[in-house]
Design a protein around this motif. Structure first.
Motif, short mmCIF file in Angstrom:
data_model
loop_
_atom_site.label_atom_id
_atom_site.label_comp_id
_atom_site.label_asym_id
_atom_site.label_seq_id
_atom_site.Cartn_x
_atom_site.Cartn_y
_atom_site.Cartn_z
N GLU A 9 45.44 51.44 42.93
CA GLU A 9 45.11 50.10 43.92
C GLU A 9 45.30 48.81 43.21
OE1 GLU A 9 41.50 48.34 46.31
OE2 GLU A 9 41.54 50.32 45.82
N SER A 10 44.44 48.99 42.02
CA SER A 10 44.47 47.43 41.16
C SER A 10 45.99 47.49 40.55
CB SER A 10 43.45 47.67 39.89
OG SER A 10 43.78 49.04 39.08
N ARG B 202 42.45 46.29 50.88
CA ARG B 202 42.65 46.77 49.66
C ARG B 202 43.72 46.11 48.60
NH1 ARG B 202 41.26 53.41 49.93
NH2 ARG B 202 39.21 53.04 50.10
N VAL C 1 43.81 43.35 37.89
CA VAL C 1 43.01 43.33 38.91
C VAL C 1 41.94 44.66 38.62
CG1 VAL C 1 42.61 43.19 41.41
CG2 VAL C 1 44.68 42.17 40.17
N ALA C 2 40.66 44.34 38.87
CA ALA C 2 39.61 45.20 38.75
C ALA C 2 39.63 46.06 40.15
CB ALA C 2 38.44 44.57 38.30
N GLU C 3 39.42 47.18 40.21
CA GLU C 3 39.31 47.92 41.37
C GLU C 3 38.11 47.53 42.13
OE1 GLU C 3 38.75 52.28 40.50
OE2 GLU C 3 40.08 52.26 38.71
N ASP C 4 36.85 47.09 41.54
CA ASP C 4 35.81 46.72 42.26
C ASP C 4 35.06 45.92 40.94
OD1 ASP C 4 34.00 45.75 44.21
OD2 ASP C 4 33.62 47.91 44.65
N GLN D 93 47.85 45.82 43.12
CA GLN D 93 47.65 44.34 43.55
C GLN D 93 48.29 43.35 42.45
OE1 GLN D 93 43.41 43.87 44.17
NE2 GLN D 93 43.38 45.89 45.25
N THR E 5 36.61 39.97 38.18
CA THR E 5 37.47 41.06 38.94
C THR E 5 38.85 40.73 38.89
OG1 THR E 5 37.12 39.28 40.74
CG2 THR E 5 35.66 41.25 40.69
N ARG E 6 39.47 39.79 38.13
CA ARG E 6 40.61 39.50 38.08
C ARG E 6 40.92 38.78 36.80
NH1 ARG E 6 43.35 36.12 42.28
NH2 ARG E 6 44.37 34.78 40.99
N ASN F 160 43.16 42.14 48.56
CA ASN F 160 42.15 41.77 47.82
C ASN F 160 41.17 40.50 48.37
OD1 ASN F 160 40.11 42.26 45.92
ND2 ASN F 160 41.60 41.29 44.30
#
Length: 947
Positions: free
Chosen positions: A137-138, A16, A157-160, A141, A240-241, A19
Motif C-alpha cells: 500500500e505504501s 488507503r 509513505v509510511a503504512e501508518d 501511494q 508518515t511521509r 492517504n
C-alpha cells in the motif's frame, strides 16, 4: 439526477490509496437535472469522505455514440454543470488533480430519464479487484505521488504512524535513487543527493526549514555547526511521509542545489474517527549484553462531523552499540629523520616512505536514548476555512566512551620521529609503505574520552487556508524551531614513562595489523597522567523563525493556475565553548583500570588486546566538577552568526491536453535577498563583527507530458543556490597543535549557484509497477572550499599560537611547516549522471511466488574539481561523491506475514582532496549494508516483527 455509490471495500481501498490527500471520492448531486428546450443538463458536486470540497477536479462528459466530449471543472465549492445534452448514453469521468485515477459512471438520457450505474476505479489499467495492504500500500501511494507531480519528486509513505519502512530516517531515504548516506556508529546520520554532500540538501519539517545538530558518533568526532541536517536526531516513527524533490519549482524555498527533503508528521483530519496504536520492540546486543527497547504509540480523535481533530504520538528508542577495531589515524611520511637506522634500508628510503601514524586499537561504546513527541490540532469548520497547529519535539541523548591505545609515530614531542630507531622495516611491493617494522624508543599512549551529548529540538508551526472566492485561495504558515546541542567532553591521556620496543605487521591482513609491545601495557607503574586533559563543553544553539504567505488564483476552467508568495526567515547559530578548572590528580593506580578489548572479528590473535585506561566514573569527580567558564579567542568555538532572508516568487501552472495527451507545466521565478551578521573573537576580549548581503534571482521550469496512458516524459531546467555554511562565515581562526594547521572563516562568502537540467521517462507498465530513467546535469558556478597552503607559521599568528598553547614554545619553530586554509569561493565544476529505478509487484508469478515484489535502483554520478597541492592546481574527484550507488529490496507480503530484505551499496568516496600528514587525499569506504524486516500478523491489531 446523477448519483453514484462505492462499495464499502472500495471505500477502504480508496482511502488507503489517496492517504492524506483524498479519503474517499464521491459524486453527490448539486441539484436535480434540469432539461432545457435544447437538451439535458448533468450537474454534480465532487467532495471527499468528510465533506471537503475538491475544487479543480476535471469532469468529462462523453457522448459514447458520437465520441464527443464536453469538459467542466469543479469550482471552489466542488460543483460542476454540463448543459445542452442530447438524448443518448454518456460516460461521466471525474479526475482528481495530483492523482492518476478516474471515477467513471454511465448515464442514459432519454427525455427526462437518468439511469445510474456503479462506479469502477482504474489505476494503471487495474480494476477494483486489486487488494493493496501493508508495505504494498505504501509503495502504491509513493508511485501515485511520483507520477502526478509536475516536477521530479520521489516519496516514501509510511503504512501508518510508527511504520516508516526503516528505523532511521536517513536509512529510509537511501532507498531513493541517487541518495547516499553517511553512517557513523552503525547508524545513518546525513544524506548526500546526486553526488553532492549533505550541506547541499535542504531539509524541511511540515513546510519549514529546520536545524538539527549532533556530535560525531565515532573517531570522526566534531560537532555539526554547518547546514547539514543530522537525521539521527529524530525517530523515524514520528513521520508518515518523506518527499525528496530533485527539480525545484519557484514555490520551493531556495537553499538546496542537490535537492530538498521534506518531512511530514500526521494530521488528525487525514484519518477521521478514533484510532490508537501501540508498538513495543526490543533488540539484544550479545557484545554489550544489553537490550535495546523501541516503543511507539499514537492517539487520533476527530469529531463526528469531521471538522475538528487532535493527534498525539510518541516514540522512544534505546540503543547500545560497540565499535572495536584497528586504526592508523592516517599514514604519514616522517618530516624529520629517525634517531638512528639499524635496518638494511638506506636512511633516505626510511625517511621517504609512509608509516602508520598512530597504529592503535580503537573502542567506542555507544549508549543512546531518543524520545520523540508530536502533536497536531486541526480545525475545518467549513469548506472555505481551515487552520492547524503542529508540534514536534525530540530529545536525543548520546554517551560515547572511547578508549584508544596507540604507538606514537608523531612529528614532534618527546616521542617524535627524532627519538625513534627502526630495527627492521618491510616495505610493500611498490616500496611506498612500511607494512611491518620493529622500532625502539616508541612512546605508548592511551586516550580515555567520554562525550556526553544532548540535543533538544522543538518546532511549532501554525498553518491556515482560506478560500477568499471561488478562484482565490490564501494560505499562510508561521513557525519557530530551535535546536539546543550540548557536548560535555572529558578526555585524559596517559603515557609510558619511557620509550619502548614496538612492532607492527600488516602481513596477515592489509587493514588490521598485529601489534606487540615489550612492556606491560596494563601495569599502572609504567604510566604517567599527562597534563593535557580536556574538561570542555561545546554548545550549538540554533533558532529558525519563518513566516510565509501564498496566494493561488485558479481560472474558471482550472486549466491555468497562478501562484504568488513571500517568505521571511531569521536564522541564528550561537556556538559557545567553555572549560572547567582541573584539580589535576596524579593518582595513576587509583584512577585507572584494565580495559578488555573485544576482538569480535578474531583479527588480533597476535596482539595484546588489553590495555590500561582511565576509569571515567572515578576520574571525573577526581578532576573536579566545577562550572564551565565560557572562553573566547583564536582556536575557540565561541561565535554567533545571524542570517535573515526575504523571498518572493510567482509561478504559472498549465494543465491541458495536447493532441489528446495530457500536458502539464510549471514555470516561475524566485527572488531572494540575504543579509548576514557575524561575530567572532580575535582575542579573549576583542570582538570582531562583520556583515554581508547579496540578492539572487532563480528561474525554473518543469514539464510533464503523457506520451501514452502508461508513458510519462519529463523535462526541467532551473537555477538553484546553496549558501555558505554558517560556521564558514565566522571571522576568526582555529589552530591545531596536532596537525599544525591554521583554519579561518570568511564573512564575505557568496552562495554557490548552479544551473540544472533534467530529462526523464517513466513507464507505468502495471499496477505497482514502474520503470524510470532520468538524466541530469548541473553546471555549478562555484564551490565554497578552504584551499590549503603549506608554509611556516606567519608572523601575524605568533601571538595567537603563543596564547593558545603557552606550554609548547616549539610550535613557534620557524622550520616547522603549517597548513593554512581559509574559506573562499573557488571555481565550480560540471556534474552529470543518470538514474534507473524499477519497482514491481510480481503478481504474474505462479502460486505463492505471486506475493513477491521487488524495488531496485541504480545511480551513476561523475564530477571533478580542482585542488591546490604544493602550489599547483590539480584535477581531483568531487568530495563526497560516489560514482556508483545502488540499492535493492525484495519483499514478500500476504495477509498473515511479510518480510523484506534490503541491500545498499555506494562506492568509496573522497572526504578530503587535500590530505593531511603528506597524504594526497583522504577517503571513506562504502561497504555493502543489509537490512531485514519481517512480521507475523496474529490479527488486525497484533503483529510480531523481527528486524
Amino acid at each position: 439526477m446523477l448519483n453514484g455509490h462505492i462499495s464499502q471495500n472500495m471505500k477502504t481501498w480508496l482511502r488507503r490509496i489517496t492517504n492524506v490527500f483524498v479519503a474517499v471520492l464521491t459524486i453527490a448531486p448539486a441539484s436535480p437535472l434540469v432539461f432545457a428546450q435544447d437538451g439535458g443538463t448533468i450537474a454534480g458536486r465532487v467532495v471527499d469522505a468528510v465533506g471537503g470540497v475538491l475544487p479543480g477536479a476535471s469532469v468529462k462528459v462523453t457522448d459514447i455514440a458520437k465520441n464527443q466530449t464536453t469538459s467542466a471543472v469543479t469550482n471552489m465549492e466542488g460543483k460542476y454543470e454540463v448543459k445542452g445534452l442530447s438524448p443518448g448514453t454518456y460516460q461521466v469521468s471525474v479526475e482528481l488533480p495530483g492523482f492518476s485515477k478516474a471515477v467513471r459512471n454511465q448515464v442514459r438520457i432519454t427525455g427526462a430519464e437518468t439511469r445510474d450505474l456503479p462506479f469502477s476505479l482504474e489505476i494503471g489499467g487495474a480494476s477494483e479487484s486489486i487488494t493493496v495492504t501493508g508495505f504494498r500500500e505504501s509503495l502504491q501511494q509513493a508511485v501515485d505521488l511520483k507520477r502526478e507531480a509536475v516536477n521530479s519528486r520521489e516519496s516514501i509513505v509510511a503504512e501508518d504512524i510508527g511504520k516508516m519502512p526503516d528505523l532511521n530516517l536517513a536509512e529510509a531515504i537511501q532507498r531513493i535513487p541517487a541518495v547516499a548516506i553517511d553512517r557513523q556508529g552503525g547508524e545513518g546520520r546525513q544524506v548526500s543527493l546526486r553526488g553532492l554532500g549533505p550541506n547541499f540538501t535542504r531539509v524541511t519539517l511540515n513546510g519549514m526549514e529546520v536545524p538539527a545538530s549532533t556530535s560525531g558518533l565515532d573517531s570522526v568526532g566534531g560537532t555539526n555547526r554547518g547546514r547539514a541536517f543530522d537525521f539521527n536526531v529524530f525517530s523515524a516513527d514520528l513521520f508518515t511521509r518523506i518527499d525528496v524533490t530533485k527539480t525545484p519549482t519557484a514555490a520551493i524555498e531556495e537553499g538546496g542545489v542537490a535537492g530538498t527533503v521534506e518531512l511530514y508528521t500526521a494530521r488528525p483530519l487525514d484519518n477521521p474517527g478514533f484510532h490508537s496504536t501501540f508498538s513495543a520492540q526490543g533488540g539484544y546486543n550479545d557484545l554489550s549484553k544489553k537490550s535495546d527497547p523501541r516503543l511507539t504509540g499514537s492517539v487520533n480523535k476527530t469529531n463526528a462531523a469531521g471538522t475538528f481533530g487532535a493527534l498525539f504520538s510518541a516514540a522512544y528508542t534505546g540503543r547500545t552499540a560497540y565499535q572495536d577495531g584497528f586504526g592508523t589515524v592516517r599514514w604519514a611520511i616522517p618530516d624529520r629523520p629517525f634517531a638512528a637506522n639499524r635496518t638494511s634500508l638506506s636512511t633516505t628510503t626510511l625517511n621517504t616512505v609512509f608509516y602508520p601514524r598512530l597504529p592503535r586499537q580503537d573502542s567506542f561504546r555507544h549508549e543512546q536514548d531518543r524520545l520523540g513527541l508530536s502533536g497536531a490540532l486541526q480545525f475545518r469548520p467549513n469548506n472555505r476555512f481551515e487552520i492547524g497547529g503542529n508540534w514536534v519535539r525530540s530529545k536525543f541523548d548520546a554517551k560515547i566512551n572511547s578508549y584508544n591505545s596507540f604507538a606514537e609515530f608523531r612529528r614532534s614531542g618527546a616521542y617524535g620521529y627524532n627519538v625513534i630507531t627502526p630495527n627492521s622495516v618491510t616495505l610493500d611491493s611498490k616500496g611506498q609503505y612500511a607494512v611491518a617494522g620493529n622500532f625502539d624508543g616508541v612512546g605508548l599512549r592511551t586516550e580515555t574520552r567520554e562525550n556526553d551529548d544532548t540535543t533538544i529540538f522543538d518546532q511549532f508551526t501554525v498553518d491556515t487556508r482560506y478560500n477568499i472566492t471561488d478562484h482565490l485561495i490564501l494560505t499562510a504558515m508561521g513557525g519557530t524551531a530551535q535546536s539546543k546541542h550540548t557536548d560535555n567532553i572529558f578526555r585524559v591521556n596517559i603515557e609510558t614513562k619511557t620509550g619502548s620496543n614496538f612492532s607492527y605487521d600488516f602481513g596477515a591482513n592489509p587493514n588490521v595489523a598485529s601489534i606487540k609491545y615489550n612492556t606491560d601495557v596494563t601495569n599502572p607503574a609504567n604510566y604517567n597522567i599527562l597534563d593535557d586533559e580536556q574538561l570542555r563543553q561545546f554548545q550549538v544553539n540554533r533558532k529558525n523563525n519563518t513566516a510565509k504567505l501564498d496566494l493561488k488564483w485558479l481560472t474558471d476552467s482550472g486549466t491555468h493556475t497562478f501562484n504568488f508568495g513571500g517568505i521571511y526567515n531569521d536564522r541564528e547559530v550561537d556556538s559557545a565553548q567553555g572549560d572547567r578548572p582541573s584539580l589535576d590528580p596524579r593518582d595513576i593506580p587509583g584512577l585507572t583500570r584494565v580495559f578488555n578489548f573485544v576482538d569480535a572479528g578474531n583479527y588480533g590473535s597476535a596482539t595484546t588486546l588489553n590495555f590500561l585506561v582511565v576509569d571515567v566514573a572515578k576520574a571525573i569527580p577526581a578532576f573536579g566538577n566545577g562550572a564551565y567558564v565560557q572562553t573566547r579567542g583564536p582556536g575557540i568555538q565561541t561565535w554567533t552568526v545571524q542570517e535573515k532572508t526575504k523571498g518572493a516568487y510567482v509561478d504559472y501552472n498549465l494543465k491541458t491536453d495536447v493532441g489528446g495527451h495530457g500536458f502539464r507545466t510549471n514555470m516561475g521565478v524566485r527572488y531572494v535577498g540575504t543579509k548576514t551578521e557575524t561575530l567572532g573573537y580575535l582575542s579573549a576580549t576583542l570582538p570582531n563583527k562583520e556583515g554581508n548581503s547579496y540578492n539572487n534571482l532563480l528561474p525554473s521550469i518543469n514539464i510533464a507530458f503523457d506520451a501514452s496512458s502508461k508513458l510519462l516524459l519529463r523535462a526541467a531546467a532551473s537555477r538553484t543556490m546553496t549558501r555558505a555554511d554558517l560556521s564558514s562565515l565566522v571571522p576568526t581562526k582555529t589552530y591545531s597543535d596536532v596537525n599544525f594547521s591554521v583554519a579561518g572563516g570568511n564573512s564575505q562568502l557568496k552562495p554557490l549557484k548552479a544551473d540544472a537540467f533534467d530529462v526523464a521517462a517513466e513507464w507505468y507498465f502495471a499496477d505497482q509497477g514502474v520503470f524510470a530513467a532520468s538524466l541530469f546535469y548541473k553546471d555549478i558556478k562555484s564551490f565554497i572550499s578552504s584551499p590549503r597552503v603549506s608554509e611556516p607559521l606567519r608572523p601575524e599568528d605568533y601571538a595567537a599560537v603563543r596564547a593558545v598553547y603557552p606550554t609548547q614554545p616549539k610550535l613557534l619553530d620557524p622550520t616547522l611547516i603549517w597548513t593554512y586554509s581559509s574559506s573562499a569561493n573557488v571555481d565550480g565544476t560540471n556534474l552529470k549522471g543518470f538514474e534507473l529505478a524499477y519497482q514491481q509487484a510480481l503478481k504474474f508469478l505462479p502460486g505463492v511466488l505471486g506475493n513477491l515484489g521487488v524495488i531496485a535502483n541504480y545511480a551513476y554520478v561523475d564530477s571533478e574539481t580542482t585542488a591546490l597541492r604544493n602550489g599547483a592546481t590539480v584535477t581531483v574527484p568531487l568530495e563526497g561523491l560516489s560514482k556508483n550507488s545502488w540499492n535493492a529490496t525484495v519483499y514478500y507480503e500476504v495477509k498473515k506475514y511479510s518480510a523484506r530484505l534490503s541491500v545498499n551499496k555506494r562506492d568509496d568516496y573522497i572526504t578530503s582532496n587535500t590530505g593531511q600528514n603528506g597524504n594526497v587525499s583522504e577517503a571513506t569506504t562504502g561497504p555493502v549494508r543489509y537490512d531485514l524486516s519481517a512480521g507475523y500478523h496474529f490479527n488486525s491489531k497484533i503483529s510480531l516483527t523481527l528486524e
